[in-house]
Scaffold this active site. Sequence first.
Site, PDB file in Angstrom:
ATOM      1  N   ARG A  20      26.629 -17.871 -24.356  1.00 64.98           N
ATOM      2  CA  ARG A  20      25.724 -18.582 -23.454  1.00 64.98           C
ATOM      3  C   ARG A  20      26.374 -18.844 -22.094  1.00 64.98           C
ATOM      4  O   ARG A  20      25.984 -19.744 -21.366  1.00 64.98           O
ATOM      5  CB  ARG A  20      25.195 -19.878 -24.018  1.00 64.98           C
ATOM      6  CG  ARG A  20      25.881 -20.455 -25.215  1.00 64.98           C
ATOM      7  CD  ARG A  20      25.244 -21.823 -25.463  1.00 64.98           C
ATOM      8  NE  ARG A  20      25.590 -22.315 -26.776  1.00 64.98           N
ATOM      9  CZ  ARG A  20      25.432 -23.571 -27.149  1.00 64.98           C
ATOM     10  NH1 ARG A  20      24.936 -24.445 -26.304  1.00 64.98           N
ATOM     11  NH2 ARG A  20      25.759 -23.966 -28.356  1.00 64.98           N
ATOM     12  N   CYS A  40      27.859 -53.117   0.308  1.00 66.06           N
ATOM     13  CA  CYS A  40      29.012 -52.524  -0.383  1.00 66.06           C
ATOM     14  C   CYS A  40      30.190 -53.485  -0.340  1.00 66.06           C
ATOM     15  O   CYS A  40      30.741 -53.750   0.728  1.00 66.06           O
ATOM     16  CB  CYS A  40      29.403 -51.191   0.247  1.00 66.06           C
ATOM     17  SG  CYS A  40      30.921 -50.525  -0.452  1.00 66.06           S
ATOM     18  N   ASN A 153      36.319 -42.334 -11.829  1.00 66.69           N
ATOM     19  CA  ASN A 153      34.947 -41.934 -12.132  1.00 66.69           C
ATOM     20  C   ASN A 153      34.289 -41.649 -10.791  1.00 66.69           C
ATOM     21  O   ASN A 153      34.185 -42.543  -9.967  1.00 66.69           O
ATOM     22  CB  ASN A 153      34.178 -43.069 -12.828  1.00 66.69           C
ATOM     23  CG  ASN A 153      34.859 -43.545 -14.102  1.00 66.69           C
ATOM     24  OD1 ASN A 153      35.607 -42.801 -14.728  1.00 66.69           O
ATOM     25  ND2 ASN A 153      34.598 -44.787 -14.482  1.00 66.69           N
ATOM     26  N   GLY A 159      30.133 -42.357 -14.476  1.00 66.45           N
ATOM     27  CA  GLY A 159      30.407 -43.760 -14.774  1.00 66.45           C
ATOM     28  C   GLY A 159      30.725 -44.635 -13.581  1.00 66.45           C
ATOM     29  O   GLY A 159      31.056 -45.807 -13.751  1.00 66.45           O
ATOM     30  N   SER A 161      29.988 -47.117 -10.735  1.00 64.15           N
ATOM     31  CA  SER A 161      28.871 -48.017 -10.460  1.00 64.15           C
ATOM     32  C   SER A 161      28.747 -48.308  -8.964  1.00 64.15           C
ATOM     33  O   SER A 161      27.724 -48.809  -8.507  1.00 64.15           O
ATOM     34  CB  SER A 161      29.023 -49.312 -11.254  1.00 64.15           C
ATOM     35  OG  SER A 161      30.328 -49.817 -11.123  1.00 64.15           O
ATOM     36  N   HIS A 166      36.735 -44.870  -5.072  1.00 70.00           N
ATOM     37  CA  HIS A 166      37.750 -45.738  -5.664  1.00 70.00           C
ATOM     38  C   HIS A 166      38.260 -45.148  -6.973  1.00 70.00           C
ATOM     39  O   HIS A 166      37.596 -44.297  -7.575  1.00 70.00           O
ATOM     40  CB  HIS A 166      37.181 -47.135  -5.932  1.00 70.00           C
ATOM     41  CG  HIS A 166      36.069 -47.163  -6.941  1.00 70.00           C
ATOM     42  ND1 HIS A 166      34.774 -46.788  -6.635  1.00 70.00           N
ATOM     43  CD2 HIS A 166      36.057 -47.492  -8.254  1.00 70.00           C
ATOM     44  CE1 HIS A 166      34.010 -46.903  -7.726  1.00 70.00           C
ATOM     45  NE2 HIS A 166      34.768 -47.327  -8.723  1.00 70.00           N
ATOM     46  N   GLN A 168      40.569 -46.398 -10.708  1.00 68.99           N
ATOM     47  CA  GLN A 168      40.830 -47.585 -11.510  1.00 68.99           C
ATOM     48  C   GLN A 168      42.129 -47.456 -12.277  1.00 68.99           C
ATOM     49  O   GLN A 168      42.625 -46.350 -12.505  1.00 68.99           O
ATOM     50  CB  GLN A 168      39.681 -47.820 -12.503  1.00 68.99           C
ATOM     51  CG  GLN A 168      38.343 -48.011 -11.820  1.00 68.99           C
ATOM     52  CD  GLN A 168      37.229 -48.301 -12.821  1.00 68.99           C
ATOM     53  OE1 GLN A 168      37.279 -49.273 -13.560  1.00 68.99           O
ATOM     54  NE2 GLN A 168      36.232 -47.448 -12.846  1.00 68.99           N
ATOM     55  N   CYS A 199      56.089 -27.131 -20.067  1.00 72.61           N
ATOM     56  CA  CYS A 199      56.880 -26.144 -19.323  1.00 72.61           C
ATOM     57  C   CYS A 199      56.609 -24.742 -19.876  1.00 72.61           C
ATOM     58  O   CYS A 199      56.482 -23.778 -19.119  1.00 72.61           O
ATOM     59  CB  CYS A 199      58.369 -26.471 -19.411  1.00 72.61           C
ATOM     60  SG  CYS A 199      58.876 -27.928 -18.479  1.00 72.61           S
ATOM     61  N   PHE A 308      27.323 -33.218 -32.581  1.00 74.01           N
ATOM     62  CA  PHE A 308      28.347 -32.345 -33.160  1.00 74.01           C
ATOM     63  C   PHE A 308      29.746 -32.767 -32.708  1.00 74.01           C
ATOM     64  O   PHE A 308      30.671 -32.866 -33.514  1.00 74.01           O
ATOM     65  CB  PHE A 308      28.076 -30.887 -32.777  1.00 74.01           C
ATOM     66  CG  PHE A 308      29.126 -29.948 -33.289  1.00 74.01           C
ATOM     67  CD1 PHE A 308      29.219 -29.670 -34.641  1.00 74.01           C
ATOM     68  CD2 PHE A 308      30.034 -29.361 -32.415  1.00 74.01           C
ATOM     69  CE1 PHE A 308      30.209 -28.826 -35.125  1.00 74.01           C
ATOM     70  CE2 PHE A 308      31.016 -28.506 -32.885  1.00 74.01           C
ATOM     71  CZ  PHE A 308      31.103 -28.246 -34.256  1.00 74.01           C
TER      72      PHE A 308
HETATM   73 ZN   LIG Z   1      31.558 -49.098   1.183  1.00 74.91          ZN
HETATM   74 ZN   LIG Z   2      58.090 -29.971 -19.221  1.00 78.34          ZN
END
Ligand SMILES: [Zn+2]
Ligand SMILES: [Zn+2]
Length: 342
Positions: A20, A40, A153, A159, A161, A166, A168, A199, A308
Amino acid sequence: MPELRRDPITGRWVIIATDRAIRPTDFVRDKVQIHGSGFCPFCPGNEKRTPPEILSYRKDGSARDTPGWSLRVVPNKFPALGIEGTLNRQGEGLYDKMNGIGAHEVIIETPQHNLTLATMPARDVEDVLWAYRDRILDLEKDRRFKYILIFKNHGEAAGASLEHTHSQLIALPVVPKRVREEVDGAREHYNFKERCIFCDIIRQEKEKSARLIAENQAFVVLAPFAPRFPFEIWIIPKTHQCAFEQSQKAEFEQLAPILKDMLSRLDQVLEWPAYNYIIHTMPIGESAEDFYHWHLEIMPKLTKVAGFEWGTGFYINPTPPEESAKFLREAAAPVEAPAANK
Ligand SMILES: [Zn+2]
Ligand SMILES: [Zn+2]
Ligand SMILES: [Zn+2]
Protein backbone atom coordinates in the site's frame (compact mmCIF):
# COMPACT_ATOMS: atom_id res chain seq x y z
CA MET A 1 4.58 -8.49 -0.38
CA PRO A 2 4.44 -6.90 3.10
CA GLU A 3 7.56 -7.39 5.19
CA LEU A 4 8.08 -7.92 8.90
CA ARG A 5 11.14 -6.08 10.16
CA ARG A 6 12.76 -6.19 13.59
CA ASP A 7 14.38 -3.16 15.19
CA PRO A 8 17.87 -4.34 16.22
CA ILE A 9 17.96 -2.21 19.38
CA THR A 10 14.60 -2.83 21.04
CA GLY A 11 13.54 -6.02 19.26
CA ARG A 12 10.28 -4.34 18.27
CA TRP A 13 8.68 -5.72 15.10
CA VAL A 14 6.99 -3.58 12.47
CA ILE A 15 5.00 -4.43 9.37
CA ILE A 16 6.22 -2.55 6.31
CA ALA A 17 3.13 -2.74 4.13
CA THR A 18 4.88 -2.18 0.82
CA ASP A 19 1.80 -3.07 -1.21
CA ARG A 20 0.00 0.00 0.00
CA ALA A 21 2.98 2.28 -0.45
CA ILE A 22 1.71 5.73 -1.15
CA ARG A 23 3.24 9.02 -2.13
CA PRO A 24 3.99 11.54 0.64
CA THR A 25 1.16 13.83 -0.41
CA ASP A 26 -1.38 10.98 -0.25
CA PHE A 27 -1.49 11.17 3.55
CA VAL A 28 -4.68 13.09 4.26
CA ARG A 29 -4.33 15.52 7.15
CA ASP A 30 -4.41 19.20 8.05
CA LYS A 31 -1.38 21.36 7.30
CA VAL A 32 0.18 22.99 10.35
CA GLN A 33 -0.49 26.70 9.89
CA ILE A 34 0.25 29.63 12.17
CA HIS A 35 -2.82 31.82 12.39
CA GLY A 36 -1.53 34.29 14.96
CA SER A 37 -5.03 35.25 15.93
CA GLY A 38 -6.17 35.43 19.53
CA PHE A 39 -4.28 35.81 22.77
CA CYS A 40 -0.88 34.10 23.06
CA PRO A 41 0.71 33.70 26.52
CA PHE A 42 4.10 32.98 24.89
CA CYS A 43 4.33 36.29 23.01
CA PRO A 44 6.46 39.16 24.40
CA GLY A 45 4.43 41.44 26.64
CA ASN A 46 2.46 38.56 28.11
CA GLU A 47 5.21 37.27 30.42
CA LYS A 48 3.01 37.71 33.48
CA ARG A 49 0.50 35.27 32.00
CA THR A 50 2.90 32.32 32.38
CA PRO A 51 4.36 31.05 35.67
CA PRO A 52 7.59 32.97 36.57
CA GLU A 53 10.49 32.08 34.30
CA ILE A 54 13.12 29.51 35.27
CA LEU A 55 15.62 30.59 32.62
CA SER A 56 15.81 33.15 29.84
CA TYR A 57 18.40 34.26 27.32
CA ARG A 58 18.58 38.06 27.17
CA LYS A 59 21.23 40.08 25.40
CA ASP A 60 19.95 43.47 26.53
CA GLY A 61 20.03 42.96 30.29
CA SER A 62 16.24 43.29 30.54
CA ALA A 63 14.53 42.19 33.75
CA ARG A 64 13.07 38.70 34.16
CA ASP A 65 9.45 38.18 33.17
CA THR A 66 9.55 41.25 30.93
CA PRO A 67 10.11 41.50 27.14
CA GLY A 68 13.68 41.52 25.76
CA TRP A 69 14.30 37.77 25.81
CA SER A 70 15.28 35.62 22.86
CA LEU A 71 14.34 32.35 24.60
CA ARG A 72 12.40 31.64 27.75
CA VAL A 73 11.83 28.56 29.95
CA VAL A 74 8.79 28.52 32.25
CA PRO A 75 7.04 25.82 34.29
CA ASN A 76 4.10 24.25 32.49
CA LYS A 77 0.93 25.94 33.71
CA PHE A 78 -0.85 22.59 33.71
CA PRO A 79 1.97 20.24 34.78
CA ALA A 80 1.65 16.48 34.42
CA LEU A 81 3.72 16.12 37.61
CA GLY A 82 4.35 18.33 40.66
CA ILE A 83 7.79 19.58 41.68
CA GLU A 84 7.27 19.81 45.47
CA GLY A 85 7.43 16.92 47.93
CA THR A 86 8.93 13.51 48.42
CA LEU A 87 8.38 10.39 46.35
CA ASN A 88 6.98 8.35 49.25
CA ARG A 89 7.27 5.01 47.48
CA GLN A 90 4.68 2.54 48.78
CA GLY A 91 3.50 -0.95 48.17
CA GLU A 92 -0.18 -1.82 48.16
CA GLY A 93 -0.10 -5.57 48.19
CA LEU A 94 1.56 -6.44 44.92
CA TYR A 95 1.03 -2.94 43.51
CA ASP A 96 3.58 -0.10 43.59
CA LYS A 97 2.87 3.56 43.83
CA MET A 98 4.56 6.86 44.64
CA ASN A 99 3.75 10.55 44.62
CA GLY A 100 3.58 12.21 41.21
CA ILE A 101 6.82 14.15 41.62
CA GLY A 102 8.51 15.57 38.56
CA ALA A 103 9.33 18.74 36.66
CA HIS A 104 7.35 19.85 33.64
CA GLU A 105 8.78 22.84 31.80
CA VAL A 106 8.11 24.67 28.55
CA ILE A 107 10.90 26.04 26.37
CA ILE A 108 9.56 29.01 24.37
CA GLU A 109 11.98 28.88 21.46
CA THR A 110 11.63 32.39 20.06
CA PRO A 111 9.69 35.57 20.84
CA GLN A 112 8.40 35.59 17.27
CA HIS A 113 5.00 34.01 16.98
CA ASN A 114 5.19 33.28 13.26
CA LEU A 115 8.41 31.23 13.20
CA THR A 116 9.13 27.51 13.57
CA LEU A 117 12.37 25.59 14.09
CA ALA A 118 12.36 25.08 10.33
CA THR A 119 12.19 28.82 9.60
CA MET A 120 14.20 30.23 12.52
CA PRO A 121 17.87 31.15 11.90
CA ALA A 122 20.14 28.17 12.68
CA ARG A 123 21.88 30.24 15.37
CA ASP A 124 18.57 30.56 17.25
CA VAL A 125 17.90 26.84 16.88
CA GLU A 126 21.30 26.34 18.51
CA ASP A 127 20.13 28.40 21.48
CA VAL A 128 17.18 26.04 21.87
CA LEU A 129 19.66 23.16 22.17
CA TRP A 130 21.66 25.11 24.77
CA ALA A 131 18.48 25.66 26.76
CA TYR A 132 17.74 21.91 26.70
CA ARG A 133 21.26 21.27 27.95
CA ASP A 134 21.13 23.94 30.66
CA ARG A 135 17.84 22.64 32.03
CA ILE A 136 18.89 18.96 31.97
CA LEU A 137 22.17 19.72 33.76
CA ASP A 138 20.31 21.69 36.42
CA LEU A 139 17.59 19.07 37.00
CA GLU A 140 20.05 16.17 37.07
CA LYS A 141 21.23 17.50 40.43
CA ASP A 142 17.83 16.64 41.92
CA ARG A 143 18.25 13.14 43.31
CA ARG A 144 14.55 12.34 42.97
CA PHE A 145 14.85 12.22 39.17
CA LYS A 146 15.91 9.20 37.12
CA TYR A 147 15.17 10.45 33.64
CA ILE A 148 14.72 13.73 31.79
CA LEU A 149 12.89 13.72 28.49
CA ILE A 150 12.97 16.59 26.02
CA PHE A 151 10.19 16.48 23.48
CA LYS A 152 8.36 18.63 21.04
CA ASN A 153 4.76 18.50 19.84
CA HIS A 154 4.39 20.50 16.65
CA GLY A 155 0.86 21.11 15.41
CA GLU A 156 -2.46 20.29 17.01
CA ALA A 157 -2.53 16.74 15.61
CA ALA A 158 0.76 16.07 17.43
CA GLY A 159 -0.61 17.35 20.73
CA ALA A 160 0.43 21.02 20.73
CA SER A 161 -2.18 23.15 22.46
CA LEU A 162 -0.52 26.49 21.62
CA GLU A 163 0.79 27.33 18.15
CA HIS A 164 3.70 29.57 19.31
CA THR A 165 6.71 27.28 18.78
CA HIS A 166 7.86 25.57 21.98
CA SER A 167 9.37 22.34 23.33
CA GLN A 168 8.79 20.62 26.64
CA LEU A 169 10.83 18.90 29.30
CA ILE A 170 9.59 16.35 31.80
CA ALA A 171 11.82 15.06 34.61
CA LEU A 172 10.64 11.68 35.90
CA PRO A 173 11.27 9.73 39.12
CA VAL A 174 11.50 6.48 37.10
CA VAL A 175 13.16 5.41 33.85
CA PRO A 176 10.38 5.06 31.26
CA LYS A 177 9.80 1.68 29.60
CA ARG A 178 10.68 2.84 26.06
CA VAL A 179 14.04 4.10 27.27
CA ARG A 180 14.61 0.97 29.36
CA GLU A 181 14.05 -1.21 26.29
CA GLU A 182 16.64 0.78 24.33
CA VAL A 183 19.21 0.77 27.11
CA ASP A 184 18.76 -2.96 27.74
CA GLY A 185 18.90 -3.77 24.02
CA ALA A 186 22.06 -1.70 23.61
CA ARG A 187 23.63 -3.40 26.64
CA GLU A 188 22.85 -6.83 25.26
CA HIS A 189 24.49 -6.00 21.94
CA TYR A 190 27.52 -4.61 23.78
CA ASN A 191 27.87 -7.67 26.02
CA PHE A 192 27.82 -9.89 22.94
CA LYS A 193 29.92 -7.85 20.50
CA GLU A 194 31.73 -5.27 22.66
CA ARG A 195 30.53 -2.58 20.30
CA CYS A 196 27.86 0.11 20.53
CA ILE A 197 24.84 -0.84 18.43
CA PHE A 198 24.21 2.77 17.38
CA CYS A 199 27.82 3.10 16.17
CA ASP A 200 27.34 -0.21 14.32
CA ILE A 201 24.14 1.09 12.71
CA ILE A 202 25.87 4.29 11.59
CA ARG A 203 28.74 2.30 10.07
CA GLN A 204 26.42 -0.04 8.17
CA GLU A 205 24.01 2.65 6.99
CA LYS A 206 26.88 4.77 5.70
CA GLU A 207 28.08 1.86 3.57
CA LYS A 208 24.66 0.97 2.18
CA SER A 209 23.19 4.37 1.63
CA ALA A 210 19.55 3.41 0.90
CA ARG A 211 18.33 4.78 4.24
CA LEU A 212 20.93 7.53 4.70
CA ILE A 213 19.30 10.96 4.33
CA ALA A 214 22.00 13.49 5.18
CA GLU A 215 25.19 13.97 7.14
CA ASN A 216 27.55 16.71 8.23
CA GLN A 217 30.81 16.61 10.17
CA ALA A 218 29.20 15.55 13.43
CA PHE A 219 25.81 13.96 12.65
CA VAL A 220 24.10 11.44 10.40
CA VAL A 221 20.40 11.45 9.61
CA LEU A 222 18.79 8.20 8.61
CA ALA A 223 15.48 6.48 8.17
CA PRO A 224 15.72 3.50 10.57
CA PHE A 225 15.48 -0.05 9.20
CA ALA A 226 12.27 -0.82 11.13
CA PRO A 227 10.46 2.51 11.57
CA ARG A 228 7.13 2.59 13.39
CA PHE A 229 5.86 5.53 11.35
CA PRO A 230 6.14 6.74 7.75
CA PHE A 231 8.97 9.27 7.41
CA GLU A 232 10.32 8.53 10.90
CA ILE A 233 13.90 9.84 11.01
CA TRP A 234 16.76 9.60 13.50
CA ILE A 235 19.55 12.13 13.96
CA ILE A 236 22.59 10.47 15.58
CA PRO A 237 25.96 11.96 16.58
CA LYS A 238 28.78 10.28 14.63
CA THR A 239 31.11 10.19 17.61
CA HIS A 240 30.03 7.86 20.39
CA GLN A 241 28.37 9.90 23.12
CA CYS A 242 25.90 8.56 25.69
CA ALA A 243 24.33 11.81 26.85
CA PHE A 244 22.90 14.72 24.89
CA GLU A 245 23.68 17.09 27.76
CA GLN A 246 27.40 16.36 27.49
CA SER A 247 27.45 17.84 23.99
CA GLN A 248 29.80 20.75 23.39
CA LYS A 249 29.70 23.80 21.16
CA ALA A 250 31.22 21.94 18.22
CA GLU A 251 28.32 19.47 18.30
CA PHE A 252 25.50 21.98 18.76
CA GLU A 253 26.89 24.10 15.91
CA GLN A 254 26.40 21.06 13.69
CA LEU A 255 23.16 19.78 15.19
CA ALA A 256 21.24 23.06 14.85
CA PRO A 257 21.56 23.39 11.06
CA ILE A 258 20.93 19.69 10.36
CA LEU A 259 17.82 19.66 12.60
CA LYS A 260 16.50 22.80 10.95
CA ASP A 261 17.30 21.33 7.53
CA MET A 262 15.45 18.07 8.29
CA LEU A 263 12.37 19.86 9.61
CA SER A 264 12.19 22.08 6.55
CA ARG A 265 12.59 19.06 4.27
CA LEU A 266 9.66 17.43 6.08
CA ASP A 267 7.67 20.64 5.54
CA GLN A 268 8.55 20.52 1.89
CA VAL A 269 7.97 16.82 1.18
CA LEU A 270 4.93 16.28 3.43
CA GLU A 271 3.47 19.80 3.17
CA TRP A 272 3.77 21.11 6.73
CA PRO A 273 2.95 18.00 8.75
CA ALA A 274 2.37 17.88 12.49
CA TYR A 275 5.24 16.01 14.14
CA ASN A 276 6.75 14.96 17.44
CA TYR A 277 10.40 14.73 18.23
CA ILE A 278 12.11 13.36 21.28
CA ILE A 279 15.66 13.29 22.55
CA HIS A 280 16.76 9.97 24.01
CA THR A 281 19.68 10.45 26.37
CA MET A 282 21.19 8.14 29.00
CA PRO A 283 19.22 7.66 32.24
CA ILE A 284 20.63 9.71 35.13
CA GLY A 285 23.32 7.98 37.16
CA GLU A 286 23.43 4.75 35.14
CA SER A 287 26.71 3.48 33.81
CA ALA A 288 25.71 3.04 30.21
CA GLU A 289 28.50 5.23 28.80
CA ASP A 290 30.06 2.47 26.72
CA PHE A 291 26.96 1.20 24.96
CA TYR A 292 24.23 3.84 25.02
CA HIS A 293 24.33 6.51 22.32
CA TRP A 294 22.01 9.53 22.48
CA HIS A 295 19.88 10.45 19.48
CA LEU A 296 16.93 12.50 18.34
CA GLU A 297 13.87 10.79 16.82
CA ILE A 298 11.43 12.71 14.61
CA MET A 299 7.99 11.23 13.94
CA PRO A 300 5.66 13.03 11.54
CA LYS A 301 2.02 12.52 12.48
CA LEU A 302 0.67 10.93 9.29
CA THR A 303 -1.04 7.74 10.43
CA LYS A 304 -3.21 6.80 13.40
CA VAL A 305 -2.28 4.25 16.02
CA ALA A 306 -5.20 1.81 16.16
CA GLY A 307 -6.38 -1.42 17.79
CA PHE A 308 -3.78 -3.67 16.21
CA GLU A 309 -0.92 -1.47 17.42
CA TRP A 310 -2.37 -1.18 20.93
CA GLY A 311 -2.96 -4.91 21.10
CA THR A 312 0.41 -6.07 19.87
CA GLY A 313 3.01 -3.33 20.05
CA PHE A 314 3.54 -4.00 16.32
CA TYR A 315 3.22 -0.97 14.08
CA ILE A 316 2.00 -0.96 10.51
CA ASN A 317 3.97 1.44 8.38
CA PRO A 318 2.78 2.03 4.79
CA THR A 319 6.01 3.71 3.63
CA PRO A 320 9.28 1.72 3.44
CA PRO A 321 12.14 3.75 4.97
CA GLU A 322 14.13 3.39 1.75
CA GLU A 323 11.34 5.33 0.00
CA SER A 324 11.02 8.04 2.62
CA ALA A 325 14.80 8.47 2.70
CA LYS A 326 14.79 8.95 -1.05
CA PHE A 327 12.10 11.63 -0.92
CA LEU A 328 13.92 13.49 1.86
CA ARG A 329 17.32 13.22 0.17
CA GLU A 330 15.93 14.64 -3.02
CA ALA A 331 14.14 17.56 -1.34
CA ALA A 332 16.04 20.68 -2.36
CA ALA A 333 18.23 22.14 0.35
CA PRO A 334 16.00 24.75 1.97
CA VAL A 335 16.83 28.42 1.93
CA GLU A 336 18.04 30.00 5.15
CA ALA A 337 15.33 32.18 6.68
CA PRO A 338 16.29 35.85 7.05
CA ALA A 339 17.71 36.76 10.45
CA ALA A 340 14.94 37.55 12.87
CA ASN A 341 14.70 41.18 13.87
CA LYS A 342 14.87 41.37 17.62
ZN1 LIG B 1 2.83 33.86 20.44
ZN1 LIG C 1 27.89 4.57 19.91
ZN1 LIG D 1 15.42 6.27 20.93
